[in-house]
Design a protein around this motif. Structure first.
Motif, PDB file in Angstrom:
ATOM      1  N   VAL A 450       0.439  -1.157   0.161  1.00 40.11           N
ATOM      2  CA  VAL A 450      -0.422   0.083   0.051  1.00 40.11           C
ATOM      3  C   VAL A 450       0.668   1.004   0.318  1.00 40.11           C
ATOM      4  CG1 VAL A 450      -2.079   1.142   1.147  1.00 40.11           C
ATOM      5  CG2 VAL A 450      -1.723  -1.394   1.199  1.00 40.11           C
ATOM      6  N   GLU A 451       1.744   1.341   0.699  1.00 38.79           N
ATOM      7  CA  GLU A 451       2.574   2.718   1.082  1.00 38.79           C
ATOM      8  C   GLU A 451       3.581   2.980   0.042  1.00 38.79           C
ATOM      9  OE1 GLU A 451       3.483   5.265   3.751  1.00 38.79           O
ATOM     10  OE2 GLU A 451       2.103   4.107   3.125  1.00 38.79           O
ATOM     11  N   ARG A 452       4.197   1.758  -1.163  1.00 40.63           N
ATOM     12  CA  ARG A 452       4.613   2.054  -1.906  1.00 40.63           C
ATOM     13  C   ARG A 452       4.116   2.211  -3.413  1.00 40.63           C
ATOM     14  NH1 ARG A 452       7.675  -3.272  -1.141  1.00 40.63           N
ATOM     15  NH2 ARG A 452       6.171  -4.032  -1.965  1.00 40.63           N
ATOM     16  N   GLY A 453       2.500   2.218  -3.263  1.00 42.21           N
ATOM     17  CA  GLY A 453       1.857   2.909  -4.210  1.00 42.21           C
ATOM     18  C   GLY A 453       1.038   4.437  -3.801  1.00 42.21           C
ATOM     19  N   ARG A 454       1.017   4.182  -2.708  1.00 41.82           N
ATOM     20  CA  ARG A 454      -0.193   5.363  -2.050  1.00 41.82           C
ATOM     21  C   ARG A 454       1.163   6.826  -1.756  1.00 41.82           C
ATOM     22  NH1 ARG A 454      -3.521   3.752   2.607  1.00 41.82           N
ATOM     23  NH2 ARG A 454      -4.973   4.089   0.715  1.00 41.82           N
ATOM     24  N   ALA A 455       0.724   7.961  -2.562  1.00 47.05           N
ATOM     25  CA  ALA A 455       0.669   9.226  -2.478  1.00 47.05           C
ATOM     26  C   ALA A 455       2.821  10.153  -2.821  1.00 47.05           C
ATOM     27  CB  ALA A 455       0.352   9.957  -1.448  1.00 47.05           C
ATOM     28  N   ILE A 456       3.286   9.083  -3.580  1.00 50.91           N
ATOM     29  CA  ILE A 456       4.612   8.508  -4.196  1.00 50.91           C
ATOM     30  C   ILE A 456       4.528  10.619  -4.166  1.00 50.91           C
ATOM     31  CG2 ILE A 456       5.862   8.297  -5.806  1.00 50.91           C
ATOM     32  CD1 ILE A 456       3.977   5.808  -6.911  1.00 50.91           C
ATOM     33  N   SER A 457       4.286  11.240  -4.773  1.00 49.84           N
ATOM     34  CA  SER A 457       4.209  12.870  -5.430  1.00 49.84           C
ATOM     35  C   SER A 457       5.022  13.174  -3.724  1.00 49.84           C
ATOM     36  CB  SER A 457       3.417  13.270  -5.771  1.00 49.84           C
ATOM     37  OG  SER A 457       2.178  13.773  -4.551  1.00 49.84           O
ATOM     38  N   GLU A 529      12.498   6.751  -0.201  1.00 51.76           N
ATOM     39  CA  GLU A 529      12.071   5.552   0.281  1.00 51.76           C
ATOM     40  C   GLU A 529      10.979   5.936   1.223  1.00 51.76           C
ATOM     41  OE1 GLU A 529      13.090   2.001  -0.665  1.00 51.76           O
ATOM     42  OE2 GLU A 529      14.390   3.528  -2.022  1.00 51.76           O
ATOM     43  N   SER A 530       9.373   4.465   1.060  1.00 49.89           N
ATOM     44  CA  SER A 530       8.363   4.361   1.729  1.00 49.89           C
ATOM     45  C   SER A 530       8.990   3.861   3.652  1.00 49.89           C
ATOM     46  CB  SER A 530       7.609   3.659   0.849  1.00 49.89           C
ATOM     47  OG  SER A 530       7.663   2.524   1.107  1.00 49.89           O
ATOM     48  N   ALA A 531       7.397   4.598   4.238  1.00 50.04           N
ATOM     49  CA  ALA A 531       7.967   4.028   5.172  1.00 50.04           C
ATOM     50  C   ALA A 531       7.379   2.212   5.646  1.00 50.04           C
ATOM     51  CB  ALA A 531       7.447   4.156   6.010  1.00 50.04           C
ATOM     52  N   ARG A 532       8.514   1.936   6.366  1.00 53.30           N
ATOM     53  CA  ARG A 532       8.050   0.596   6.552  1.00 53.30           C
ATOM     54  C   ARG A 532       7.447   0.316   8.295  1.00 53.30           C
ATOM     55  NH1 ARG A 532      13.611   0.435   5.141  1.00 53.30           N
ATOM     56  NH2 ARG A 532      14.488  -0.691   3.367  1.00 53.30           N
ATOM     57  N   LEU A 533       6.851  -0.514   8.070  1.00 58.81           N
ATOM     58  CA  LEU A 533       5.555  -0.901   9.368  1.00 58.81           C
ATOM     59  C   LEU A 533       5.921  -1.015  10.454  1.00 58.81           C
ATOM     60  CD1 LEU A 533       2.552  -0.945   9.524  1.00 58.81           C
ATOM     61  CD2 LEU A 533       3.099  -3.692   9.978  1.00 58.81           C
ATOM     62  N   GLY A 534       7.886  -1.399  10.375  1.00 57.71           N
ATOM     63  CA  GLY A 534       8.065  -2.003  12.156  1.00 57.71           C
ATOM     64  C   GLY A 534       8.591  -0.252  12.544  1.00 57.71           C
ATOM     65  N   GLU A 535       8.978   0.995  11.789  1.00 53.90           N
ATOM     66  CA  GLU A 535       9.232   2.228  11.944  1.00 53.90           C
ATOM     67  C   GLU A 535       7.791   2.854  12.399  1.00 53.90           C
ATOM     68  OE1 GLU A 535      11.482   4.514   9.661  1.00 53.90           O
ATOM     69  OE2 GLU A 535      10.610   3.382   7.710  1.00 53.90           O
ATOM     70  N   VAL A 536       6.400   2.380  11.417  1.00 48.74           N
ATOM     71  CA  VAL A 536       5.991   3.571  12.291  1.00 48.74           C
ATOM     72  C   VAL A 536       4.973   2.669  12.810  1.00 48.74           C
ATOM     73  CG1 VAL A 536       2.957   3.378  10.980  1.00 48.74           C
ATOM     74  CG2 VAL A 536       5.056   3.299   9.389  1.00 48.74           C
ATOM     75  N   VAL A 655      -7.983  12.187  15.878  1.00 44.65           N
ATOM     76  CA  VAL A 655      -7.302  11.830  14.938  1.00 44.65           C
ATOM     77  C   VAL A 655      -7.026  11.585  13.963  1.00 44.65           C
ATOM     78  CG1 VAL A 655      -9.415  10.350  13.212  1.00 44.65           C
ATOM     79  CG2 VAL A 655      -9.781   9.847  15.572  1.00 44.65           C
ATOM     80  N   VAL A 656      -6.193  11.739  13.418  1.00 47.03           N
ATOM     81  CA  VAL A 656      -5.325  12.215  12.104  1.00 47.03           C
ATOM     82  C   VAL A 656      -5.619  11.362  10.701  1.00 47.03           C
ATOM     83  CG1 VAL A 656      -3.000  12.692  11.588  1.00 47.03           C
ATOM     84  CG2 VAL A 656      -3.548  13.394  13.784  1.00 47.03           C
ATOM     85  N   VAL A 657      -5.542  12.109   9.447  1.00 42.02           N
ATOM     86  CA  VAL A 657      -5.508  11.893   8.598  1.00 42.02           C
ATOM     87  C   VAL A 657      -4.412  12.019   8.174  1.00 42.02           C
ATOM     88  CG1 VAL A 657      -6.877  11.785   6.077  1.00 42.02           C
ATOM     89  CG2 VAL A 657      -8.257  11.661   8.893  1.00 42.02           C
ATOM     90  N   THR A 658      -3.709  11.549   7.551  1.00 45.16           N
ATOM     91  CA  THR A 658      -2.393  11.615   6.420  1.00 45.16           C
ATOM     92  C   THR A 658      -2.847  11.094   5.582  1.00 45.16           C
ATOM     93  OG1 THR A 658       0.041  11.279   7.234  1.00 45.16           O
ATOM     94  CG2 THR A 658      -1.608   9.570   7.357  1.00 45.16           C
ATOM     95  N   PRO A 659      -1.421  11.584   4.455  1.00 42.43           N
ATOM     96  CA  PRO A 659      -1.772  11.043   3.243  1.00 42.43           C
ATOM     97  C   PRO A 659      -1.106   9.690   2.995  1.00 42.43           C
ATOM     98  CG  PRO A 659      -1.256  13.341   3.340  1.00 42.43           C
ATOM     99  CD  PRO A 659      -1.229  13.005   4.605  1.00 42.43           C
ATOM    100  N   SER A 660      -0.608   9.073   3.520  1.00 50.34           N
ATOM    101  CA  SER A 660       0.356   7.940   3.611  1.00 50.34           C
ATOM    102  C   SER A 660       1.470   7.779   5.167  1.00 50.34           C
ATOM    103  CB  SER A 660       1.272   7.658   3.377  1.00 50.34           C
ATOM    104  OG  SER A 660       2.738   9.299   2.849  1.00 50.34           O
ATOM    105  N   ALA A 661       1.809   6.608   5.421  1.00 46.65           N
ATOM    106  CA  ALA A 661       2.526   7.150   6.437  1.00 46.65           C
ATOM    107  C   ALA A 661       3.914   8.026   7.245  1.00 46.65           C
ATOM    108  CB  ALA A 661       3.443   5.232   6.665  1.00 46.65           C
ATOM    109  N   THR A 662       4.340   7.560   4.786  1.00 51.33           N
ATOM    110  CA  THR A 662       5.545   8.013   5.179  1.00 51.33           C
ATOM    111  C   THR A 662       5.463   9.442   5.647  1.00 51.33           C
ATOM    112  OG1 THR A 662       6.065   6.438   3.171  1.00 51.33           O
ATOM    113  CG2 THR A 662       8.070   8.472   3.936  1.00 51.33           C
ATOM    114  N   SER A 663       4.904  10.260   5.283  1.00 57.49           N
ATOM    115  CA  SER A 663       4.725  12.061   5.597  1.00 57.49           C
ATOM    116  C   SER A 663       4.273  12.309   6.389  1.00 57.49           C
ATOM    117  CB  SER A 663       3.227  11.993   4.335  1.00 57.49           C
ATOM    118  OG  SER A 663       2.249  11.786   4.992  1.00 57.49           O
ATOM    119  N   TRP A 664       3.895  11.155   6.497  1.00 57.62           N
ATOM    120  CA  TRP A 664       3.138  11.019   8.854  1.00 57.62           C
ATOM    121  C   TRP A 664       4.656  11.003   9.459  1.00 57.62           C
ATOM    122  CZ3 TRP A 664       3.900   7.427  12.809  1.00 57.62           C
ATOM    123  CH2 TRP A 664       2.801   7.763  13.988  1.00 57.62           C
ATOM    124  N   LEU A 665       5.190  10.290   9.290  1.00 57.94           N
ATOM    125  CA  LEU A 665       6.961  10.325  10.381  1.00 57.94           C
ATOM    126  C   LEU A 665       8.074  11.395   9.710  1.00 57.94           C
ATOM    127  CD1 LEU A 665       7.850   5.913   9.163  1.00 57.94           C
ATOM    128  CD2 LEU A 665       7.299   7.292  11.570  1.00 57.94           C
TER     129      LEU A 665
END
Length: 850
Positions: A450-457, A529-536, A655-665
């Motif tokens: 999911v994270e690889r394909g989500r909100a690449i921009s 790089e997109s976020a990994r589940l462990g770091e999230v 509740v926080v709504v974020t474009p992706s885990a990568t951007s949240w981190l």
């Protein structure tokens, strides 16, 4: 005795027939040329000057006849007669012209090898030809070189044509040559440069846009992912081509429309358009273009098979396999490797889906010279082959590499509009990555897919709009036009002026967007790089929250939960039911925000709203087992528009709504300063706006206040660039079709998302209706006022996803700031403020907490 023919009158009539043809009316040109031919049939034999004009009539008649009927043999016979007449009557230059015309007709008939020979023969005599004929030879050979992929040769021919046209002052042919230089840039993969070159060429046009130019520009926009914009151009081009009976061009435009429809997921419509184009090409005997249409029809049938199941799906795929192999064989026999290879990949893809491929099947080779879509298709087939061989890690790697290539492609754009739109090209690959991860049953694999394909921009370097004087003038003009239209709205006597202003505003928006598309980005820039589940999971535990990724797979919503317990994947609900509920909830919220609503209707709407929120809570949250736990949500499509904090189980919980885990981190790596710089803004026309701004200023030490005439677009842009917290109480508008023109209304007019640049305050509070809405494009790329602020550096944006009454917004926002000034983060402050109010306010905390 032959009738006397005045040479000057004859020349004018021949020129008039030529103008009719080039004006897009070949049927009219046939009638004019036919009449001239009958008159000159015998007269020219005794007069060399008339013989030269007779040859020109035959050349024009050949081109016109071919366009109307597609009868290549008849057209070639006319050119043969023209060449005999030229040899008998005139200079070698006319022979060069005839050979050039022969080349262009062979090219339009799809006979490229014969066309190249004819055009090379013509160019060998180019110095003997008139300047107009020299330019046509170069234009046509350059076009053929583009068809062959010989782009340096095409570039040289077009530039030589530009030089001749500039010397002769021929704006029309200079325009065509410069336009073709733009198309060559497109074929080389340089889309912003292609659009800029085409735009400069169009500036030479003294009349309406030519349909060929519209068709070519639409192809570029389609490749960039701006499918709706491309479709609008193509629809107009088809109408213009049809009125001129330009059947070849009609078929090409319909084929381009089919490609747009396929990108948008309208598979049946795409198949119908492609089949229509195929029949038109077949009727004209144009095998080269017919093959292209046949390939697209097969791609449509392959996509349609996904909507079937079991034996029906397998039967459809087997049909595609057989026909794709047959097409590939035909294309190889015709030396059409550009079509043979994608046909073979399509056949192999279907064989892999059917389990028919051999286990030791060699992987198709990647070629760096291929265009993006061909590379992504190759990656997709390589991933499928890896799955077929039982190598899921290899399959995931292929998907990862493909999406990384897509990210690099997005990075080549200096426009956020193009970056988000072009994500559509990664959809098939992203879906395959999800499918592979679902087979593994691993929550970590599913999350990674999911994270690889989500909100690449969001993983690319931030970009802003053009900063040139012309764009600034256009924005100022748009602001004035929209303000004048707003003042006139509702005035029955100003309907005509209002219509004019709205038409002008539409044109200005198009021009502003088009200018931004021409900006080039950092083509070689890194894609994070997109976020990994462990770091999230670790970050979520440290923040005392749970992170939930929602995604659609197999027609159902699923969620990956990262909390204190072991990460797990949860199946939730059908897509259709959730979408219907979200739309109903937002409609109920909009209704309750109406200033005058009868009490019985208020009660009915409130009951409907409460029922919808409870049902969404049951479907999306209850199965996760996270009662009482703060949440960070990464979602897509309709869930981005859901007022999460209003769900019953979320009352008082952040509740926080974020474009992706990568951007949240990334957002979580920054801290709030001990004494933030605060700016409070009150926009015009909003009841209680100034009172709200006053209260915000009173809450924060040394806060600045912008109200009345001081609350201008320039002042607010400056505040966003330098302050830590900006609160705006004002009217907001979301533009669904052109989301970068979503805006906040200020003293001097709208402040558009499009013109925000130079960074953004870490926390922005938008106490305005609709400011939190976004247009979610394919590829999970959201675009709107809030997403632009996050893109430019805001960590946290509080904004509404539906209408909210002024008094409710005022109360809620005062409570938010009362909590934040004591050190409470933005998400928790909003949750508490909403829980204290009896009326439901659809505010959401986007990005992260602050």
């Amino acid at each position: 005795m032959a009738p006397t023919i005045d040479p000057d009158t004859l020349r004018e009539r021949v020129d008039a027939a030529r103008a009719t043809f080039h004006g897009g009316r070949p049927d009219g040109a046939v009638r004019q040329y036919d009449a001239l031919r009958r008159e000159l049939a015998t007269a020219h034999r005794d007069e060399p000057l008339l013989g030269l004009q007779y040859a020109r009539v035959l050349i024009g008649l050949a081109a016109s006849v071919f366009e109307v009927s597609g009868e290549l043999d008849r057209a070639m016979a006319l050119l043969d007669e023209a060449e005999r007449t030229a040899v008998e009557n005139g200079p070698a230059g006319l022979t060069a012209t005839i050979r050039g015309q022969r080349g262009v007709l062979l090219l339009r008939a799809g006979r490229t090898r014969q066309a190249l020979v004819a055009l090379d023969d013509a160019v060998a005599l180019i110095d003997t030809a008139a300047p107009a004929d020299q330019m046509m030879m170069l234009l046509n050979r350059g076009t053929l070189n583009m068809e062959r992929g010989a782009l340096p040769g095409a570039d040289a021919d077009f530039r030589r044509c530009v030089d001749i046209a500039a010397q002769c002052g021929d704006r029309e042919l200079e325009l065509r040559a410069r336009h073709n230089l733009g198309y060559a840039e497109f074929l080389a993969g340089r889309i912003p440069r292609a659009l800029a070159t085409m735009d400069r060429a169009e500036q030479l046009n003294d009349g309406p846009p030519h349909p060929i130019g519209m068709l070519d520009r639409a192809r570029v926009l389609r490749e960039a992912g701006l499918v709706s914009d491309a479709e609008r151009l193509l629809a107009s081009a088809v109408e213009l081509f049809g009125s001129g009976r330009l059947h070849q061009d009609v078929a090409e435009a319909q084929l381009a429309r089919a490609e747009c429809a396929l990108v948008e997921g309208e598979t049946e419509r795409a198949r119908r358009l492609a089949t229509t184009a195929e029949r038109l090409f077949a009727r004209r005997g144009n095998l080269r273009w017919r093959r292209r249409a046949e390939l697209l029809v097969l791609r449509c049938e392959r996509r349609a098979a996904d909507g079937r199941s079991g034996a029906r799906r397998d039967a459809a795929l087997r049909v595609v396999v057989t026909r794709a192999h047959r097409l590939a064989g035909s294309c190889r026999a015709e030396h059409r490797l550009d079509l043979a290879r994608p046909a073979e990949l399509l056949a192999l893809e279907c064989e892999l889906l059917l389990g028919l491929a051999a286990p030791d099947l060699p992987l198709p080779q990647m070629r760096s010279t291929d265009p993006l879509q061909a590379r992504l298709q190759t990656r997709e087939v390589r991933a499928l082959a890896a799955l077929h061989r039982g190598e899921p890690v290899r399959a995931a790697a292929e998907v990862r590499h493909g999406l990384s290539e897509l990210g690099s492609y997005q990075n080549s754009f200096g426009s956020l509009d193009l970056r988000t739109a072009s994500a559509v090209h990664g959809l098939p690959l992203a879906r395959l990555g999800l499918e592979a991860a679902a087979r593994s049953g691993s929550a970590a694999d599913f999350f990674a897919a999911v994270e690889r394909g989500r909100a690449i921009s969001t993983r690319l370097a931030p970009i802003g709009p053009p900063r040139d004087a012309r764009t600034a003038d256009l924005l100022a003009d748009l602001r004035r036009s929209q303000e004048e239209a707003r003042v006139l709205a509702g005035d029955a006597g100003a309907a005509e002026e209002l219509a004019r202003l709205r038409t002008r505003s539409t044109g200005l928006r198009r021009e502003i967007r088009a200018r931004s598309w021409e900006l080039e980005g950092g083509a070689e820039g890194p894609v994070a790089e997109s976020a990994r589940l462990g770091e999230v999971r670790a970050a979520a535990r440290a923040a005392g929250t749970a992170f939930v990724t929602y995604v659609v797979h197999g027609g159902r919503w699923r969620a990956v939960v990262a909390s204190r317990s072991r990460p797990h994947l949860v199946d939730l609900a059908g897509v259709a039911e959730v979408e219907e509920l979200v739309q109903r909830v937002r409609a109920d919220l909009d209704a309750l925000a109406m200033p005058v609503l009868p009490a019985p209707l208020v009660d009915a709407v409130r009951r409907s709203l409460d029922a919808g929120l409870r049902r969404l809570d049951d479907l999306l949250l209850e199965p996760l087992g996270l009662a009482g736990t703060p949440l960070v949500v990464s979602a897509s499509t309709v869930l981005v528009l859901l007022p999460w904090s209003l769900l019953p189980s979320r009352r008082g919980l952040p509740v926080v709504v974020t474009p992706s885990a990568t951007s949240w981190l990334r957002a979580g790596r920054h801290s709030r300063p001990p004494t933030p710089r605060v700016v409070s803004v009150a926009g015009p026309g909003l009841r209680r706006a100034e009172e709200e701004a006053d209260r915000v200023q009173a809450r924060w030490p040394d806060a600045q206040r912008l109200t009345a005439g001081a609350a201008t677009t320039g002042a607010v842009r400056d505040a966003l660039a330098r302050a830590d917290l900006v609160h705006v109480a004002g009217h907001g508008t979301h533009q669904q079709e052109s989301p970068l023109f979503s805006s906040l209304r200020l003293a001097d007019g709208p402040l558009y998302a499009y013109e925000l640049d130079g960074g953004s305050a870490p926390c922005v509070v938008l106490s305005a209706c609709e400011a939190g809405l976004a247009t979610v494009r394919p590829g999970d790329e959201g675009l709107g006022l809030t997403s632009v602020l996050l893109h430019l550096g805001s960590r946290s944006v509080l904004a509404g996803v539906a209408r909210v009454p002024d008094d409710v917004a005022d109360r809620v926002m005062d409570r938010v700031h009362a909590a934040m000034v004591t050190g409470t983060d933005s998400a928790q402050a909003l949750a508490w403020a909403l829980a204290e109010d009896d009326q439901l306010a659809p505010f959401v905390c986007f990005g992260s907490s602050w």
